[in-house]
Design a protein around this motif. Structure first.
Motif, PDB file in Angstrom:
ATOM      1  N   GLY A   1       0.811  -1.214   0.000  1.00 51.53           N
ATOM      2  CA  GLY A   1       0.000   0.000   0.000  1.00 51.53           C
ATOM      3  C   GLY A   1       0.841   1.258   0.000  1.00 51.53           C
ATOM      4  O   GLY A   1       0.558   2.210  -0.736  1.00 51.53           O
ATOM      5  N   VAL A   2       1.889   1.268   0.830  1.00 50.84           N
ATOM      6  CA  VAL A   2       2.768   2.450   0.900  1.00 50.84           C
ATOM      7  C   VAL A   2       3.418   2.717  -0.461  1.00 50.84           C
ATOM      8  O   VAL A   2       3.423   3.857  -0.956  1.00 50.84           O
ATOM      9  CB  VAL A   2       3.847   2.252   1.987  1.00 50.84           C
ATOM     10  CG1 VAL A   2       4.923   3.333   1.872  1.00 50.84           C
ATOM     11  CG2 VAL A   2       3.221   2.295   3.376  1.00 50.84           C
ATOM     12  N   PHE A   3       3.968   1.669  -1.071  1.00 45.15           N
ATOM     13  CA  PHE A   3       4.598   1.844  -2.384  1.00 45.15           C
ATOM     14  C   PHE A   3       3.549   2.180  -3.452  1.00 45.15           C
ATOM     15  O   PHE A   3       3.826   2.958  -4.376  1.00 45.15           O
ATOM     16  CB  PHE A   3       5.380   0.591  -2.780  1.00 45.15           C
ATOM     17  CG  PHE A   3       6.777   0.579  -2.259  1.00 45.15           C
ATOM     18  CD1 PHE A   3       7.789   1.238  -2.936  1.00 45.15           C
ATOM     19  CD2 PHE A   3       7.086  -0.071  -1.076  1.00 45.15           C
ATOM     20  CE1 PHE A   3       9.082   1.248  -2.447  1.00 45.15           C
ATOM     21  CE2 PHE A   3       8.378  -0.070  -0.580  1.00 45.15           C
ATOM     22  CZ  PHE A   3       9.391   0.594  -1.260  1.00 45.15           C
ATOM     23  N   GLY A   4       2.356   1.604  -3.309  1.00 40.44           N
ATOM     24  CA  GLY A   4       1.293   1.917  -4.256  1.00 40.44           C
ATOM     25  C   GLY A   4       0.921   3.385  -4.226  1.00 40.44           C
ATOM     26  O   GLY A   4       0.760   4.031  -5.263  1.00 40.44           O
TER      27      GLY A   4
ATOM     28  N   CYS B   1       1.626   6.021  -7.265  1.00 42.75           N
ATOM     29  CA  CYS B   1       0.492   6.775  -7.816  1.00 42.75           C
ATOM     30  C   CYS B   1       0.812   8.260  -7.886  1.00 42.75           C
ATOM     31  O   CYS B   1       0.568   8.915  -8.901  1.00 42.75           O
ATOM     32  CB  CYS B   1      -0.748   6.535  -6.961  1.00 42.75           C
ATOM     33  SG  CYS B   1      -2.214   7.459  -7.495  1.00 42.75           S
ATOM     34  N   MET B   2       1.382   8.814  -6.814  1.00 45.55           N
ATOM     35  CA  MET B   2       1.747  10.230  -6.810  1.00 45.55           C
ATOM     36  C   MET B   2       2.854  10.514  -7.814  1.00 45.55           C
ATOM     37  O   MET B   2       2.870  11.566  -8.462  1.00 45.55           O
ATOM     38  CB  MET B   2       2.194  10.645  -5.405  1.00 45.55           C
ATOM     39  CG  MET B   2       1.101  10.586  -4.355  1.00 45.55           C
ATOM     40  SD  MET B   2      -0.344  11.588  -4.763  1.00 45.55           S
ATOM     41  CE  MET B   2       0.371  13.232  -4.807  1.00 45.55           C
ATOM     42  N   ASN B   3       3.780   9.571  -7.970  1.00 46.44           N
ATOM     43  CA  ASN B   3       4.855   9.727  -8.941  1.00 46.44           C
ATOM     44  C   ASN B   3       4.304   9.797 -10.363  1.00 46.44           C
ATOM     45  O   ASN B   3       4.750  10.610 -11.188  1.00 46.44           O
ATOM     46  CB  ASN B   3       5.842   8.576  -8.795  1.00 46.44           C
ATOM     47  CG  ASN B   3       7.060   8.723  -9.692  1.00 46.44           C
ATOM     48  OD1 ASN B   3       7.521   7.765 -10.281  1.00 46.44           O
ATOM     49  ND2 ASN B   3       7.595   9.921  -9.823  1.00 46.44           N
ATOM     50  N   LEU B   4       3.329   8.951 -10.651  1.00 46.03           N
ATOM     51  CA  LEU B   4       2.701   8.965 -11.971  1.00 46.03           C
ATOM     52  C   LEU B   4       1.956  10.271 -12.205  1.00 46.03           C
ATOM     53  O   LEU B   4       1.977  10.829 -13.305  1.00 46.03           O
ATOM     54  CB  LEU B   4       1.748   7.779 -12.114  1.00 46.03           C
ATOM     55  CG  LEU B   4       2.421   6.391 -12.168  1.00 46.03           C
ATOM     56  CD1 LEU B   4       1.371   5.294 -12.209  1.00 46.03           C
ATOM     57  CD2 LEU B   4       3.341   6.288 -13.379  1.00 46.03           C
ATOM     58  N   LEU B   5       1.297  10.777 -11.169  1.00 43.58           N
ATOM     59  CA  LEU B   5       0.608  12.066 -11.290  1.00 43.58           C
ATOM     60  C   LEU B   5       1.609  13.171 -11.585  1.00 43.58           C
ATOM     61  O   LEU B   5       1.335  14.085 -12.367  1.00 43.58           O
ATOM     62  CB  LEU B   5      -0.160  12.383 -10.001  1.00 43.58           C
ATOM     63  CG  LEU B   5      -1.464  11.624  -9.767  1.00 43.58           C
ATOM     64  CD1 LEU B   5      -2.064  11.998  -8.414  1.00 43.58           C
ATOM     65  CD2 LEU B   5      -2.472  11.919 -10.875  1.00 43.58           C
TER      66      LEU B   5
ATOM     67  N   ALA C   1      -4.574  21.037  -8.113  1.00 38.95           N
ATOM     68  CA  ALA C   1      -5.901  20.430  -8.064  1.00 38.95           C
ATOM     69  C   ALA C   1      -5.814  18.908  -8.117  1.00 38.95           C
ATOM     70  O   ALA C   1      -6.478  18.204  -7.347  1.00 38.95           O
ATOM     71  CB  ALA C   1      -6.757  20.956  -9.224  1.00 38.95           C
ATOM     72  N   ILE C   2      -4.983  18.378  -9.015  1.00 45.78           N
ATOM     73  CA  ILE C   2      -4.853  16.928  -9.161  1.00 45.78           C
ATOM     74  C   ILE C   2      -4.211  16.316  -7.919  1.00 45.78           C
ATOM     75  O   ILE C   2      -4.620  15.254  -7.442  1.00 45.78           O
ATOM     76  CB  ILE C   2      -4.035  16.589 -10.421  1.00 45.78           C
ATOM     77  CG1 ILE C   2      -4.859  16.949 -11.675  1.00 45.78           C
ATOM     78  CG2 ILE C   2      -3.651  15.125 -10.452  1.00 45.78           C
ATOM     79  CD1 ILE C   2      -4.109  16.787 -12.965  1.00 45.78           C
ATOM     80  N   HIS C   3      -3.209  16.994  -7.360  1.00 50.90           N
ATOM     81  CA  HIS C   3      -2.562  16.475  -6.162  1.00 50.90           C
ATOM     82  C   HIS C   3      -3.492  16.541  -4.951  1.00 50.90           C
ATOM     83  O   HIS C   3      -3.302  15.786  -3.985  1.00 50.90           O
ATOM     84  CB  HIS C   3      -1.281  17.262  -5.865  1.00 50.90           C
ATOM     85  CG  HIS C   3      -0.120  16.855  -6.708  1.00 50.90           C
ATOM     86  ND1 HIS C   3      -0.051  17.114  -8.061  1.00 50.90           N
ATOM     87  CD2 HIS C   3       1.021  16.185  -6.406  1.00 50.90           C
ATOM     88  CE1 HIS C   3       1.086  16.646  -8.537  1.00 50.90           C
ATOM     89  NE2 HIS C   3       1.752  16.065  -7.558  1.00 50.90           N
ATOM     90  N   ASN C   4      -4.474  17.421  -4.976  1.00 42.96           N
ATOM     91  CA  ASN C   4      -5.399  17.531  -3.850  1.00 42.96           C
ATOM     92  C   ASN C   4      -6.314  16.324  -3.737  1.00 42.96           C
ATOM     93  O   ASN C   4      -6.815  16.017  -2.651  1.00 42.96           O
ATOM     94  CB  ASN C   4      -6.257  18.804  -3.990  1.00 42.96           C
ATOM     95  CG  ASN C   4      -5.534  20.036  -3.491  1.00 42.96           C
ATOM     96  OD1 ASN C   4      -4.436  19.934  -2.943  1.00 42.96           O
ATOM     97  ND2 ASN C   4      -6.128  21.189  -3.660  1.00 42.96           N
ATOM     98  N   LEU C   5      -6.561  15.622  -4.844  1.00 47.82           N
ATOM     99  CA  LEU C   5      -7.476  14.477  -4.811  1.00 47.82           C
ATOM    100  C   LEU C   5      -6.966  13.372  -3.885  1.00 47.82           C
ATOM    101  O   LEU C   5      -7.695  12.960  -2.973  1.00 47.82           O
ATOM    102  CB  LEU C   5      -7.712  13.948  -6.224  1.00 47.82           C
ATOM    103  CG  LEU C   5      -8.707  12.780  -6.331  1.00 47.82           C
ATOM    104  CD1 LEU C   5     -10.082  13.204  -5.833  1.00 47.82           C
ATOM    105  CD2 LEU C   5      -8.793  12.277  -7.769  1.00 47.82           C
ATOM    106  N   PRO C   6      -5.726  12.860  -4.058  1.00 45.16           N
ATOM    107  CA  PRO C   6      -5.255  11.824  -3.125  1.00 45.16           C
ATOM    108  C   PRO C   6      -5.096  12.332  -1.699  1.00 45.16           C
ATOM    109  O   PRO C   6      -5.238  11.554  -0.749  1.00 45.16           O
ATOM    110  CB  PRO C   6      -3.914  11.376  -3.722  1.00 45.16           C
ATOM    111  CG  PRO C   6      -3.506  12.474  -4.643  1.00 45.16           C
ATOM    112  CD  PRO C   6      -4.761  13.085  -5.158  1.00 45.16           C
TER     113      PRO C   6
ATOM    114  N   ALA D   1       1.110   7.912  -0.106  1.00 44.98           N
ATOM    115  CA  ALA D   1       0.902   9.125  -0.905  1.00 44.98           C
ATOM    116  C   ALA D   1       1.358  10.358  -0.137  1.00 44.98           C
ATOM    117  O   ALA D   1       2.010  11.259  -0.687  1.00 44.98           O
ATOM    118  CB  ALA D   1      -0.568   9.247  -1.291  1.00 44.98           C
ATOM    119  N   MET D   2       1.041  10.405   1.165  1.00 46.56           N
ATOM    120  CA  MET D   2       1.454  11.539   1.987  1.00 46.56           C
ATOM    121  C   MET D   2       2.970  11.588   2.143  1.00 46.56           C
ATOM    122  O   MET D   2       3.582  12.662   2.079  1.00 46.56           O
ATOM    123  CB  MET D   2       0.763  11.468   3.349  1.00 46.56           C
ATOM    124  CG  MET D   2      -0.727  11.799   3.292  1.00 46.56           C
ATOM    125  SD  MET D   2      -1.575  11.607   4.880  1.00 46.56           S
ATOM    126  CE  MET D   2      -0.789  12.903   5.848  1.00 46.56           C
TER     127      MET D   2
END
Length: 252
Positions: free
Chosen positions: A71-74, A78-82, A118-123, A211-212
């Motif tokens: 989960g942590v790596f996921g 995810c944030m890296n892809l964003l 805006a996109i980073h605010n979603l996660p 993600a955080m």
């Protein structure tokens, strides 16, 4: 449900509050914003570990470590892809009005900058919502509070670049409001996801924590160390971390 709704509004509203400060004080010093952002990073760092990652281990059962690490790596991936799709452009967006850069080019970069936030605010909103799934209301509220605190300086920094690029005050405020509403949406997504499917709670908690951690390491800390205030920012981060640690010890 009422507390989740109010929390979502508070998390999203923090960005708008920061934007209002940005209107009032158009030239906020880097030192001040770095100290505030570093303090928020410390709170988020502690919240991600104590409120998300450790509870993930508690709820994970026999495969707790595997689920939590995945989960942590996921969340980080995810944030890296964003970031690859829409990277944060703090320095590019703040091109001075007298720099000679054509207004159209400057405006497009500012809009990309706002879209990135805006996109980073979603996660980040999802992390706030997932926190309620652990059943520990105190920890959930402190996680949401940490994210909201981080949103205030973020809201502050998006106003000046838009005004310098020729965006009207009314439109700049609407754009800031939209970035906050996306975080509200993320909070509800996170909350309902773990409520409807409690089986995903351990992974969701770790995902939000990862993600955080990514945001803290990749964006917040480098930003606070980029303007000569790294010593003060470091102590502000430690202070924020210890404050959250104390809150978790006495309240959690």
């Amino acid at each position: 449900m009422t507390i989740v709704f109010l929390t979502a509004l508070g998390v999203g509203g923090a960005t708008v509050f920061g934007a209002i400060i940005g209107f009032a004080f158009k030239h906020i010093s880097h030192k001040f914003s770095d100290i505030v952002l570093a303090f928020a990073a410390g709170i988020m760092l502690s919240a991600s570990i104590l409120g998300l990652i450790l509870p993930s281990l508690d709820f994970g059962g026999k495969l707790a470590m595997v689920i939590t690490v995945a989960g942590v790596f996921g969340g980080a991936v995810c944030m890296n892809l964003l970031d690859k799709v829409v990277p944060h452009l703090h320095r590019i967006a703040g091109v001075p009005a007298e720099s000679g850069v054509p207004v159209s080019d400057k405006l497009s970069k500012v809009m990309l900058f706002v879209a990135a936030i805006a996109i980073h605010n979603l996660p980040e909103g999802i992390a706030a919502g997932v926190g309620f799934g652990s059943g520990n209301m105190a920890e959930a509220l402190t996680i949401a509070g940490a994210i909201a605190l981080q949103n205030i300086p973020e809201g502050m920094v998006i106003i000046s670049p838009m005004l310098l690029a020729g965006v009207s005050k009314r439109r700049a405020f609407i754009l800031a409001l939209i970035t906050g509403l996306i975080e509200v949406l993320g909070t509800f997504i996170g909350y309902f996801a773990v409520t409807i499917a409690s089986a995903i709670l351990p992974f969701a908690l770790a995902f939000a924590g990862g993600a955080m951690l990514y945001v803290i390491s990749d964006e917040m800390i480098p930003e606070t160390h980029a303007h000569g205030s790294e010593r003060g920012a470091t102590y502000a981060l430690i202070l924020g971390f210890c404050l959250m640690l104390a809150a978790d010890f006495y309240i959690g």
